[in-house]
Design a protein around this motif. Structure first.
Motif, PDB file in Angstrom:
ATOM      1  N   THR A  37       0.843  -1.206   0.000  1.00 47.72           N
ATOM      2  CA  THR A  37       0.000   0.000   0.000  1.00 47.72           C
ATOM      3  C   THR A  37       0.871   1.246   0.000  1.00 47.72           C
ATOM      4  N   TYR A  38       1.894   1.218   0.861  1.00 50.04           N
ATOM      5  CA  TYR A  38       2.813   2.356   0.943  1.00 50.04           C
ATOM      6  C   TYR A  38       3.597   2.527  -0.360  1.00 50.04           C
ATOM      7  N   MET A  39       4.123   1.416  -0.873  1.00 52.17           N
ATOM      8  CA  MET A  39       4.952   1.516  -2.079  1.00 52.17           C
ATOM      9  C   MET A  39       4.147   2.023  -3.276  1.00 52.17           C
ATOM     10  N   ASN A  40       2.911   1.583  -3.387  1.00 52.87           N
ATOM     11  CA  ASN A  40       2.070   2.069  -4.497  1.00 52.87           C
ATOM     12  C   ASN A  40       1.825   3.565  -4.363  1.00 52.87           C
ATOM     13  N   TRP A  41       1.633   4.007  -3.125  1.00 53.25           N
ATOM     14  CA  TRP A  41       1.410   5.446  -2.883  1.00 53.25           C
ATOM     15  C   TRP A  41       2.673   6.244  -3.236  1.00 53.25           C
ATOM     16  N   VAL A  42       3.823   5.756  -2.773  1.00 52.47           N
ATOM     17  CA  VAL A  42       5.087   6.459  -3.058  1.00 52.47           C
ATOM     18  C   VAL A  42       5.283   6.587  -4.567  1.00 52.47           C
ATOM     19  N   LYS A  43       5.049   5.497  -5.287  1.00 52.15           N
ATOM     20  CA  LYS A  43       5.269   5.520  -6.740  1.00 52.15           C
ATOM     21  C   LYS A  43       4.311   6.494  -7.423  1.00 52.15           C
ATOM     22  N   LYS A  44       3.082   6.539  -6.933  1.00 49.16           N
ATOM     23  CA  LYS A  44       2.105   7.474  -7.512  1.00 49.16           C
ATOM     24  C   LYS A  44       2.552   8.928  -7.280  1.00 49.16           C
ATOM     25  N   VAL A  45       3.010   9.208  -6.065  1.00 46.61           N
ATOM     26  CA  VAL A  45       3.465  10.571  -5.754  1.00 46.61           C
ATOM     27  C   VAL A  45       4.674  10.935  -6.605  1.00 46.61           C
ATOM     28  N   ARG A  46       5.607   9.996  -6.724  1.00 43.02           N
ATOM     29  CA  ARG A  46       6.820  10.245  -7.511  1.00 43.02           C
ATOM     30  C   ARG A  46       6.507  10.545  -8.972  1.00 43.02           C
ATOM     31  N   ASN A  47       5.515   9.836  -9.508  1.00 44.09           N
ATOM     32  CA  ASN A  47       5.258   9.923 -10.954  1.00 44.09           C
ATOM     33  C   ASN A  47       4.385  11.112 -11.356  1.00 44.09           C
ATOM     34  N   ALA A  48       3.984  11.904 -10.402  1.00 44.12           N
ATOM     35  CA  ALA A  48       3.160  13.073 -10.745  1.00 44.12           C
ATOM     36  C   ALA A  48       3.966  14.029 -11.627  1.00 44.12           C
ATOM     37  N   PRO A  49       3.344  14.632 -12.634  1.00 43.91           N
ATOM     38  CA  PRO A  49       4.072  15.572 -13.492  1.00 43.91           C
ATOM     39  C   PRO A  49       4.621  16.754 -12.694  1.00 43.91           C
ATOM     40  N   SER A  50       5.788  17.204 -13.099  1.00 43.02           N
ATOM     41  CA  SER A  50       6.445  18.336 -12.441  1.00 43.02           C
ATOM     42  C   SER A  50       6.281  19.563 -13.337  1.00 43.02           C
ATOM     43  N   ILE A  51       5.394  20.458 -12.944  1.00 47.12           N
ATOM     44  CA  ILE A  51       5.052  21.583 -13.827  1.00 47.12           C
ATOM     45  C   ILE A  51       5.127  22.896 -13.047  1.00 47.12           C
ATOM     46  N   ILE A  52       5.866  23.838 -13.607  1.00 49.89           N
ATOM     47  CA  ILE A  52       5.986  25.154 -12.975  1.00 49.89           C
ATOM     48  C   ILE A  52       4.609  25.794 -12.811  1.00 49.89           C
ATOM     49  N   GLY A  53       4.317  26.259 -11.617  1.00 45.85           N
ATOM     50  CA  GLY A  53       3.074  26.978 -11.372  1.00 45.85           C
ATOM     51  C   GLY A  53       1.876  26.083 -11.082  1.00 45.85           C
ATOM     52  N   LYS A  54       2.051  24.776 -11.235  1.00 48.77           N
ATOM     53  CA  LYS A  54       0.939  23.875 -10.948  1.00 48.77           C
ATOM     54  C   LYS A  54       1.285  23.017  -9.730  1.00 48.77           C
ATOM     55  N   VAL A  55       0.514  23.168  -8.685  1.00 48.64           N
ATOM     56  CA  VAL A  55       0.802  22.423  -7.449  1.00 48.64           C
ATOM     57  C   VAL A  55       0.201  21.030  -7.531  1.00 48.64           C
ATOM     58  N   ASN A  56       1.034  20.026  -7.301  1.00 50.73           N
ATOM     59  CA  ASN A  56       0.544  18.647  -7.261  1.00 50.73           C
ATOM     60  C   ASN A  56      -0.053  18.373  -5.882  1.00 50.73           C
ATOM     61  N   LYS A  57      -1.335  18.034  -5.857  1.00 55.87           N
ATOM     62  CA  LYS A  57      -2.016  17.803  -4.580  1.00 55.87           C
ATOM     63  C   LYS A  57      -1.854  16.336  -4.175  1.00 55.87           C
ATOM     64  N   VAL A  58      -1.339  16.119  -2.983  1.00 51.19           N
ATOM     65  CA  VAL A  58      -1.079  14.760  -2.500  1.00 51.19           C
ATOM     66  C   VAL A  58      -2.030  14.434  -1.359  1.00 51.19           C
ATOM     67  N   GLU A  59      -2.585  13.222  -1.392  1.00 51.78           N
ATOM     68  CA  GLU A  59      -3.436  12.764  -0.281  1.00 51.78           C
ATOM     69  C   GLU A  59      -2.553  11.996   0.710  1.00 51.78           C
ATOM     70  N   TYR A  60      -2.505  12.487   1.944  1.00 48.99           N
ATOM     71  CA  TYR A  60      -1.741  11.807   2.996  1.00 48.99           C
ATOM     72  C   TYR A  60      -2.718  11.092   3.926  1.00 48.99           C
ATOM     73  N   ASN A  61      -2.477   9.788   4.177  1.00 48.38           N
ATOM     74  CA  ASN A  61      -3.386   9.050   5.063  1.00 48.38           C
ATOM     75  C   ASN A  61      -2.939   9.190   6.529  1.00 48.38           C
ATOM     76  N   SER A  62      -3.654   8.496   7.417  1.00 47.82           N
ATOM     77  CA  SER A  62      -3.371   8.669   8.850  1.00 47.82           C
ATOM     78  C   SER A  62      -1.968   8.192   9.229  1.00 47.82           C
ATOM     79  N   ASP A  63      -1.467   7.162   8.544  1.00 48.15           N
ATOM     80  CA  ASP A  63      -0.091   6.697   8.815  1.00 48.15           C
ATOM     81  C   ASP A  63       0.927   7.781   8.436  1.00 48.15           C
ATOM     82  N   HIS A  64       0.715   8.380   7.280  1.00 48.82           N
ATOM     83  CA  HIS A  64       1.648   9.432   6.835  1.00 48.82           C
ATOM     84  C   HIS A  64       1.621  10.613   7.815  1.00 48.82           C
TER      85      HIS A  64
END
Ligand SMILES: [Fe+2]
Length: 302
Positions: free
Chosen positions: A54-81
């Motif tokens: 579960t953690y590894m899938n989340w990490v990979k999803k966060v890592r793979n988000a596009p990196s774009i100037i001026g656009k904030v990538n919104k991340v969902e953090y669960n209770s463990d995080h």
């Protein structure tokens, strides 16, 4: 084996960008890929959380988000995080009050007063960027991990701080083999809000634009021993220390060897990636950073 968190290495093996590629404006930064050091492949089952799908899938999803100037990538953090964040936040704050430089402490308190950073939630980049833009003009832009030095320094030239967003695994809250959001927020953000410090960071980045690999190596070392592991008149300045409970205690309790700034030594210094730095550099005051950059500039123009 004891591991201490390290953010930045100038000895990274991968170099994806052509040496003389030079972005001419901030949006050019969007045009090249942000390859990053793959610690998961490198460490395999030793990567914290490797056996937690579960953690590894989340990490990979966060890592793979596009990196774009001026656009904030919104991340969902669960209770463990959030629990991991809270644990580290509480411990780091106590250590900061004892060992961090005044400038870091002042800005972190301001971030708390504005309700941008707290123990209760992992901060989001939208709030952080609104604050940073007012203070120094910097902005955090998400990347998947430790990017190559040239890309990282190019970002600084345009007041872009490439930053990770995942958080380390709950099983080892005081260890991360690579930069995570605890390091970025608790180590870097308060100092990026300081105008003198931000100017120094941007100047290093500007000097990197279109520079040779040798120049990038020098600038990377200057960055590493100041922004990441610098000392400010016996108080801690560097984010690599400010974001690590163990290294803060190590340096704060006088166990680290601290030397005065010496560019000739800094450029020859090897970087330690799997333990405490064998020595730290005291830059004296933030106003000295202007002289330090002038010295670096002269050295590179010889
Ligand atoms: Fe860092």
């Amino acid at each position: 084996m004891q591991f201490i968190f390290r953010k930045f290495s100038v000895s990274l093996a991968f170099k994806e960008l052509p040496t003389h590629y030079k972005p001419s404006n901030i949006y050019d930064l969007n045009t090249f890929p942000k390859h990053y050091e793959d610690f998961i492949s490198k460490l395999g089952s030793e990567y914290p959380g490797y056996n937690d799908p579960t953690y590894m899938n989340w990490v990979k999803k966060v890592r793979n988000a596009p990196s774009i100037i001026g656009k904030v990538n919104k991340v969902e953090y669960n209770s463990d995080h959030i629990q991991t964040w809270s644990t580290l936040y509480s411990k780091l704050r106590k250590l900061h009050y004892k060992f961090a430089c005044e400038e870091h402490t002042e800005n972190l308190k301001e971030l708390e007063d504005y309700d941008i950073i707290s123990a209760n939630e992992v901060p989001n980049f939208a709030k952080i960027n609104k604050y940073l833009k007012q203070k120094s003009g910097f902005q955090m832009v998400n990347v998947g991990g430790m990017v190559e030095p040239r890309i990282f320094l190019y970002g600084l030239a345009f007041k872009v701080f490439y930053s990770t967003q995942y958080i380390r695994h709950k099983s080892v809250p005081f260890y991360s083999p690579e930069p995570d959001i605890v390091h970025e927020i608790m180590g870097h953000v308060p100092m990026l809000a300081n105008k003198e410090f931000a100017r120094f960071s941007q100047e290093i980045g500007r000097k990197a634009l279109g520079a040779s690999d040798d120049v990038i190596d020098v600038l990377g070392k200057v960055y590493f021993f100041t922004v990441e592991f610098g000392i400010l008149s016996d108080k801690v300045l560097g984010a690599g220390i400010l974001g690590s409970c163990k290294e803060l205690e190590h340096v704060g309790t006088g166990k680290g060897k601290i030397e005065e700034w010496n560019l000739g030594k800094v450029v020859k210094q090897d970087l330690t990636l799997s333990d405490y730095q064998p020595q730290y550099v005291d830059v004296g005051s933030l106003s000295n950073l202007k002289d330090i950059f002038a010295e670096v500039n002269d050295y590179l123009n010889l």
